[in-house]
Write an enzyme that holds these catalytic residues in place. Structure first.
Site, mmCIF file in Angstrom:
data_model
loop_
_atom_site.group_PDB
_atom_site.id
_atom_site.type_symbol
_atom_site.label_atom_id
_atom_site.label_comp_id
_atom_site.label_asym_id
_atom_site.label_seq_id
_atom_site.Cartn_x
_atom_site.Cartn_y
_atom_site.Cartn_z
ATOM 1 N N TYR A 142 15.414 6.675 -4.689
ATOM 2 C CA TYR A 142 16.249 7.918 -3.876
ATOM 3 C C TYR A 142 17.622 8.142 -4.374
ATOM 4 O O TYR A 142 17.712 9.325 -4.231
ATOM 5 C CB TYR A 142 16.025 7.562 -2.359
ATOM 6 C CG TYR A 142 14.636 7.565 -1.831
ATOM 7 C CD1 TYR A 142 13.430 7.256 -2.240
ATOM 8 C CD2 TYR A 142 14.585 8.764 -0.954
ATOM 9 C CE1 TYR A 142 12.167 7.787 -1.509
ATOM 10 C CE2 TYR A 142 13.484 9.199 -0.281
ATOM 11 C CZ TYR A 142 12.266 8.635 -0.549
ATOM 12 O OH TYR A 142 11.091 9.062 0.109
ATOM 13 N N LYS A 189 5.994 -4.338 -6.572
ATOM 14 C CA LYS A 189 5.173 -3.918 -7.971
ATOM 15 C C LYS A 189 5.698 -5.064 -8.879
ATOM 16 O O LYS A 189 6.258 -4.485 -10.127
ATOM 17 C CB LYS A 189 5.162 -2.617 -8.327
ATOM 18 C CG LYS A 189 4.251 -2.032 -9.426
ATOM 19 C CD LYS A 189 2.915 -2.022 -9.048
ATOM 20 C CE LYS A 189 1.666 -1.861 -10.462
ATOM 21 N NZ LYS A 189 0.387 -2.005 -10.051
ATOM 22 N N ASP A 221 -0.166 -1.458 -4.884
ATOM 23 C CA ASP A 221 -1.465 -0.705 -4.848
ATOM 24 C C ASP A 221 -2.616 -1.503 -4.052
ATOM 25 O O ASP A 221 -3.469 -1.089 -3.216
ATOM 26 C CB ASP A 221 -2.171 -0.682 -6.491
ATOM 27 C CG ASP A 221 -1.834 -1.966 -7.028
ATOM 28 O OD1 ASP A 221 -1.137 -2.830 -6.693
ATOM 29 O OD2 ASP A 221 -2.241 -1.986 -8.446
ATOM 30 N N ASP A 245 8.128 4.799 2.042
ATOM 31 C CA ASP A 245 7.837 6.319 2.278
ATOM 32 C C ASP A 245 6.267 6.489 2.454
ATOM 33 O O ASP A 245 5.752 7.157 3.068
ATOM 34 C CB ASP A 245 8.623 7.117 1.528
ATOM 35 C CG ASP A 245 8.485 8.497 1.666
ATOM 36 O OD1 ASP A 245 8.455 8.774 2.828
ATOM 37 O OD2 ASP A 245 8.202 9.381 0.830
ATOM 38 N N ASP A 249 3.255 6.742 5.707
ATOM 39 C CA ASP A 249 2.400 8.097 5.839
ATOM 40 C C ASP A 249 1.104 7.514 5.898
ATOM 41 O O ASP A 249 0.176 8.076 6.893
ATOM 42 C CB ASP A 249 2.532 9.034 4.895
ATOM 43 C CG ASP A 249 3.764 10.104 5.051
ATOM 44 O OD1 ASP A 249 4.663 9.945 5.868
ATOM 45 O OD2 ASP A 249 3.732 11.195 4.669
HETATM 46 C C1 IPM Z 1 10.583 10.564 5.587
HETATM 47 C C2 IPM Z 1 10.816 11.650 4.791
HETATM 48 C C3 IPM Z 1 11.961 11.765 3.903
HETATM 49 C C4 IPM Z 1 11.763 10.769 2.918
HETATM 50 C C5 IPM Z 1 12.057 13.260 3.020
HETATM 51 C C6 IPM Z 1 12.243 14.363 3.991
HETATM 52 C C7 IPM Z 1 13.295 13.036 2.372
HETATM 53 O O1 IPM Z 1 9.648 11.824 3.882
HETATM 54 O O2 IPM Z 1 11.650 10.306 6.296
HETATM 55 O O3 IPM Z 1 9.770 9.733 5.285
HETATM 56 O O4 IPM Z 1 11.242 10.728 1.857
HETATM 57 O O5 IPM Z 1 12.333 9.611 3.063
HETATM 58 MG MG MG Z 2 8.159 10.409 4.351
#
Ligand code: IPM
Ligand code: MG
Length: 363
Positions: A142, A189, A221, A245, A249
């Site tokens: 990042y 990893k 993985d 990240d 999700d």
């Molecule tokens: C999160 C989001 C952000 C990230 C984006 C919007 C930059 O996906 O907070 O998880 O990747 O950190």
């Molecule tokens: Mg995210």
């Protein structure tokens, strides 16, 4: 207690969900006799439109002076479909994370029993799951150097970690594990990446200071697979920025929906609280977004930034109550939901607020 809270609604569904997080804070202040003062600031696409910058200096100044920040989301379809644009809404979020030193992102996978059937994973696999993710937030690809060759045909993002960055988040994750079930899974990893080998080596070192915590190392993985196969095996999960990240999700599906997951970003100074969901333009302005992730982010703020545990519990209980009564937003409704109990953003927000206001929910 007197606190100054900066609200940054951002883009897409950000403003409509954040309005309910803010309303809940105001209601808690009334109930418990606190004085919360609110200010507002721009970030993301909204800020680019108004000032040309995704994070105006004024927003950063206000953020640094506040006691806590409630954030919505950033992003706009315009930029997603045009990778050549140089000024992007997400840059605002990344910059504020870096500037405020928010290196630890806590993402609790809070599974309400009522939502067991809202997930696409079988209820018997999910039941009893309680995971706390620690995602490193100010390092990794990042923030590593980015390059693009002159002919535009080659690009790179540097995946970089310094030992101190791994150490400081590791301590936070271990401290949390000590207060929970004393299990910590560090995800990397290390079979391929040098930065992951530094990560693993550092965790192995730090783990010696926490002999009561059972430490496990897992490749990303495999972790992605185990999370769906047997989520109960995890307690605290510690990961680098990019892996965290993606994994969080994925883990949001354990809780039924992204619309349920709150997060706290903490570090050196002011805490920053936000839903993990994004700006979701497809449903923005349609009264469809789930305000519960913003409301649950407020519970994290009350607990972590202000130490107001009872107040935080009241917010959690109000959400639990509303779900127990059968009310759902679209994203968490399932086949068994009474269609009359499927609510819009406003109605769901009002209901949570009503429970808190009537003190129907106490600890
Ligand atoms: C999160 C989001 C952000 C990230 C984006 C919007 C930059 O996906 O907070 O998880 O990747 O950190
Ligand atoms: Mg995210």
């Amino acid at each position: 207690m007197n606190k100054n809270i900066l609200v940054i609604p951002g883009d897409g569904i950000g403003p409509e969900v954040t309005a309910w997080g803010k309303a809940v804070l105001a209601q808690i202040a009334t109930n418990f006799g606190h004085e919360f003062t609110f200010d507002e600031a721009l970030m993301g696409h909204a800020a680019i439109e108004a000032t040309g910058s995704p994070l105006p200096d004024e927003t950063l100044d206000k953020a640094k002076k506040s006691d806590a920040i409630l954030f919505g989301a950033v992003g706009h379809a315009l930029y997603d479909n045009d990778p050549s644009l140089k000024v992007r809404p997400e840059q605002g979020l990344l910059k504020i994370r870096k500037e405020l030193g928010l290196y630890a992102n806590l993402r609790p996978i809070l599974l309400f029993d009522e939502l067991l059937n809202a997930s696409s994973i079988k209820a018997n696999i999910l039941k009893g799951t309680d995971i706390l993710f620690f995602r490193e937030l100010t390092g990794d690809v990042y923030f590593g150097e980015k390059t693009r060759s002159e002919d535009r045909n080659t690009a790179s993002d540097l995946m970089i970690y310094h030992r101190y960055e791994v150490e400081r988040i590791a301590h936070k994750a271990y401290e949390a594990a000590m207060k929970r079930n004393k299990r910590l899974c560090s995800v990397d990893k290390a079979n391929v990446l040098e930065s992951s080998r530094l990560w693993r080596e550092t965790i192995q070192e730090i783990s010696k200071q926490y002999p009561e915590v059972e430490t496990e190392h897992m490749f990303i993985d495999n972790a992605a697979m185990q999370l769906i196969k047997d989520p109960k095996r995890f307690d605290v999960v510690l990961t680098a920025n990019l892996f965290g990240d993606i994994l969080t999700d994925e883990a949001s599906q354990i809780a039924g929906s992204m619309g349920m997951l709150a997060s706290a970003s903490v570090g050196d100074g002011t805490g920053f609280f936000e839903p993990i969901h994004g700006s979701a333009h497809d449903i923005a302005g349609k009264n469809l977004a789930n305000p519960l992730a913003s409301i649950l982010s407020v519970a994290l703020m009350l607990d972590i930034s202000f130490g107001l545990k009872e107040e935080a519990k009241v917010v959690l209980n109000a959400v639990d109550h509303v779900l127990k009564e059968g009310y759902r937003t679209n994203d968490i409704a399932d086949g068994s939901t009474n269609p009359y109990h499927v609510l819009g953003t406003q109605e769901m927000g009002k209901l949570v607020l009503k429970f808190i206001a009537e003190k129907a929910v106490t600890i």
